[in-house]
Scaffold this active site. Structure first.
Site, mmCIF file in Angstrom:
data_model
loop_
_atom_site.group_PDB
_atom_site.id
_atom_site.type_symbol
_atom_site.label_atom_id
_atom_site.label_comp_id
_atom_site.label_asym_id
_atom_site.label_seq_id
_atom_site.Cartn_x
_atom_site.Cartn_y
_atom_site.Cartn_z
ATOM 1 N NE ARG A 22 -39.526 53.533 -40.352
ATOM 2 C CZ ARG A 22 -39.157 54.761 -40.714
ATOM 3 N NH1 ARG A 22 -39.427 55.795 -39.925
ATOM 4 N NH2 ARG A 22 -38.532 54.959 -41.857
ATOM 5 C CB CYS A 85 -56.185 67.846 -44.575
ATOM 6 S SG CYS A 85 -56.292 66.162 -45.214
ATOM 7 N N GLY A 118 -50.358 53.741 -45.740
ATOM 8 C CA GLY A 118 -51.242 53.649 -46.893
ATOM 9 C C GLY A 118 -52.167 54.827 -47.022
ATOM 10 N NE ARG A 210 -46.067 52.454 -56.949
ATOM 11 C CZ ARG A 210 -46.972 52.617 -55.981
ATOM 12 N NH1 ARG A 210 -48.257 52.417 -56.229
ATOM 13 N NH2 ARG A 210 -46.583 52.968 -54.773
#
Length: 453
Positions: A22, A85, A118, A210
């Site tokens: 954020r 990662c 994203g 989704r």
């Protein structure tokens, strides 16, 4: 004579909450809070840290120094690590190696990430991408399939989704098994105050959510996250000199691997997802620890996408090839089964700030072995395992256990003043002052404003 490394012990761990990006907290704040908490857990100050390894993927060249100088400009070596990662566990391995080699008695492993919202992407468009070979291979393998090679979805999700699809085609599993893994991890995270998500969708909810790729649904994916994690690693002499036996967790086994030629030779989508480097890193870690997978009770596994948890079960020796879905059917991956896999909620639920992920795994497992994991606690933990991979490729597997000289003593709530595992709090100015260098604090760079603590 062959060289025998010294043993390394984790004596302090700290984390921030893993949260949705954020823009509210910058990396110096995330790195500082994680480090402060680890030092408080260890009962040490930054003066006693002799070297540090700092992991992050998104940032400039000396972000580690920027974060740690806030604790004191003590002049210690600070090395920055980027290994996709697996960056966090690579930084942890670097810190552990400093102890094992005798270069230091006390080291700090820190990882943090401030991420963009994203899907993951590259900041560069003028140079070769590290994953070119893997993506080209995926297109070649899937070119003979009935679906189009330009199928939709982010590249990482497509790779791990393709691995899950290959497993289903070969061994008779279905995507319901993968949906069940995702639902299990989300259910675990409900009790984790540091988790990004604390919701518990059913397997059916996961399956009908989704689509992100051809097969992978949104709840099967790890989110982008902001967060930090840290661990203090030291020698046996340091543990005993500072009376830290009541929190000493031994690094019993450490396996590090990169891709082998199987990545391309086998024409396998499962191998493209890093199965062989997971296999070889796990074998090294088990061999060093003198155990097998049957001796492990709890595992933090790199479930960046739920299919990867399924295909990694055999790579870690939990079952034979083709039998991973039986672990799901038998409930042997959750409380009451043979292993508890991802009690934290895994990357899918607790979040995946790349640089912090691997060290966060170490933190969760150290708390499990100290019987301080709160509502996430697994019964009778003797050995704990972490598995952290980065496509491109890097894999780090650790086996942890209580030190042979471990003594019951203070609880983390005695050191923090609250139950660290059950309640997430931001650091205070008092905590920062407690662990900041006492000898090199005449000048400190600008720190986090007290109003934000």
């Amino acid at each position: 004579m062959p060289y025998t490394p010294r043993k390394a012990y984790v004596v302090g761990v700290g984390m921030t909450k893993f949260d949705k990006p954020r823009g509210e907290r910058d990396y110096p704040e995330l790195g500082l809070e994680a480090s402060v908490k680890a030092l408080i857990d260890a009962g040490l100050t930054y003066d006693q840290v002799e070297t540090a390894a700092v992991g992050y993927c998104y940032g400039d060249s000396t972000c580690g120094q920027r974060a740690l100088y806030q604790l004191g400009m003590t002049g210690i070596p600070i090395v920055n690590v980027n290994n996709n990662c697996s960056t966090g566990s690579s930084a942890f391995a670097f810190a552990a190696n400093a102890i094992q080699s005798g270069q230091a008695e006390c080291a700090l492993a820190l990882g943090f990430e401030k991420m963009a919202a994203g899907s993951l992407g590259s900041a560069w468009d003028d140079r070769a991408q590290p994953m070119e070979g893997t993506m080209t291979q995926l297109f070649e393998i899937e070119g003979d399939k009935e679906y189009e090679v330009d199928d939709f979805g982010p590249f990482a999700a497509r790779i791990f989704g393709a691995a899950g699809q290959e497993y289903c085609e070969k061994y008779g599993a279905t995507w319901d098994h993968i949906a069940a893994i995702s639902a299990k991890n989300h259910k675990h995270s409900v009790k984790n105050p540091y988790a990004q998500f604390r919701i518990s969708p059913s397997s059916a909810d996961v399956a009908k959510a989704r689509k992100i790729t051809r097969e992978v649904t949104l709840p099967m994916c790890s989110p982008t996250s902001d967060g930090g994690a840290a661990a203090i690693v030291c020698s046996e002499e340091f543990v005993k000199a500072h009376k830290l036996e009541d929190r000493a967790i031994e690094l019993a086994g450490l396996g590090i691997a990169t891709d082998s030629v199987k990545l391309y030779e086998d024409k396998s989508r499962i191998e493209l997802a890093g199965a062989d480097m997971s296999r070889r890193a796990a074998q090294k870690a088990y061999q060093q620890a003198g155990i097998t997978a049957k001796d492990v009770q709890v595992i933090e596994l790199h479930d960046c996408f739920a299919p990867n948890e399924l295909v990694t079960y055999p790579a870690l020796g939990l079952c034979a090839e083709g039998e991973a879905h039986k672990i799901v059917e038998n409930g042997d991956n959750t409380y009451g089964g043979k292993w508890v896999v991802n009690p934290s909620g895994g990357l899918e639920s607790k979040g995946h700030p790349l640089g912090a992920t691997g060290i966060g795994m170490i933190a969760y497992m150290a708390l499990q072995l100290r019987n301080e994991a709160g509502d996430l606690q697994v019964k009778d933990v003797k050995h704990a395992l972490t598995h952290n991979i980065g496509l491109g490729g890097s894999c780090v597997v650790t086996v942890l256990k209580k030190a042979p000289f471990y003594k019951e003593g203070s609880h983390c709530k005695d050191r923090f003043g609250y139950d660290f595992a059950r309640e997430e709090r931001r650091m205070t100015q008092e905590e920062l002052d407690k662990v900041r260098s006492k000898h090199f604090s005449d000048y400190l760079p600008p720190s986090v404003p007290e109003s934000k603590l």
